[in-house]
Design a protein around this motif. Structure first.
Motif, PDB file in Angstrom:
ATOM      1  N   ILE A   2      19.735 -77.553  68.052  1.00  0.00           N
ATOM      2  CA  ILE A   2      20.870 -77.862  67.188  1.00  0.00           C
ATOM      3  C   ILE A   2      21.873 -76.724  67.356  1.00  0.00           C
ATOM      4  O   ILE A   2      21.520 -75.560  67.203  1.00  0.00           O
ATOM      5  N   LEU A  47      18.536 -82.553  60.025  1.00  0.00           N
ATOM      6  CA  LEU A  47      18.581 -82.343  61.471  1.00  0.00           C
ATOM      7  C   LEU A  47      17.426 -81.480  61.985  1.00  0.00           C
ATOM      8  O   LEU A  47      16.896 -81.734  63.065  1.00  0.00           O
ATOM      9  N   GLU A  51      14.761 -82.426  64.957  1.00  0.00           N
ATOM     10  CA  GLU A  51      14.505 -81.545  66.096  1.00  0.00           C
ATOM     11  C   GLU A  51      13.022 -81.187  66.196  1.00  0.00           C
ATOM     12  O   GLU A  51      12.462 -81.165  67.295  1.00  0.00           O
ATOM     13  N   ILE A  59      21.088 -81.824  69.538  1.00  0.00           N
ATOM     14  CA  ILE A  59      21.983 -82.231  68.454  1.00  0.00           C
ATOM     15  C   ILE A  59      23.135 -81.235  68.440  1.00  0.00           C
ATOM     16  O   ILE A  59      22.944 -80.053  68.155  1.00  0.00           O
ATOM     17  N   TYR A  91      25.662 -91.303  70.202  1.00  0.00           N
ATOM     18  CA  TYR A  91      24.290 -91.196  70.681  1.00  0.00           C
ATOM     19  C   TYR A  91      24.269 -91.381  72.191  1.00  0.00           C
ATOM     20  O   TYR A  91      24.902 -92.306  72.715  1.00  0.00           O
TER      21      TYR A  91
END
Length: 116
Positions: A2, A47, A51, A59, A91
């Motif tokens: 992320i 998030l 992950e 991300i 996506y």
């Protein structure tokens, strides 16, 4: 992983009309949003779980309202991707955009990535 999209990555997307292939290989989600958005804050809270469940997932996000180039980026996002809402999520699978959405739950996020 992320992480924030950099200014250079966002500016390159504006120039090319799409995010660089190095960012969208494998399974990836790009989130274009503004820092104040309550729906973004709700998404951001899950998030790390996404992950941890899928370690190869990338991300990437940008809270563009905090950047000095926010007006240009917002215009690009709204014109190029025809989406005026936030958060806006794209996506990707192996360099191809497989879908887009605005706010989704964790389950919806993973489903759109083809992971669940």
């Amino acid at each position: 992983m992320i992480r924030n999209l950099t200014e250079a990555e966002c500016k390159r997307a504006m120039e090319q009309g799409e995010f660089d292939g190095s960012l969208i290989r494998g399974s990836a989600a790009l989130i274009l949003t503004q820092s104040w958005c309550p729906q973004w804050k709700a998404m951001k809270s899950y998030l790390e779980e996404a992950e941890s469940r899928f370690p190869g997932l990338d991300i990437l996000y940008v809270e563009y309202d905090t950047a000095p180039w926010h007006e240009a980026f917002m215009g690009f996002k709204e014109r190029r991707f025809a989406n005026r809402e936030i958060p806006y999520v794209r996506y990707y699978r192996d360099g191809t955009c497989t879908g887009q959405s605005n706010y989704v739950t964790l389950e919806g996020f993973l489903h759109r990535l083809g992971l669940e």
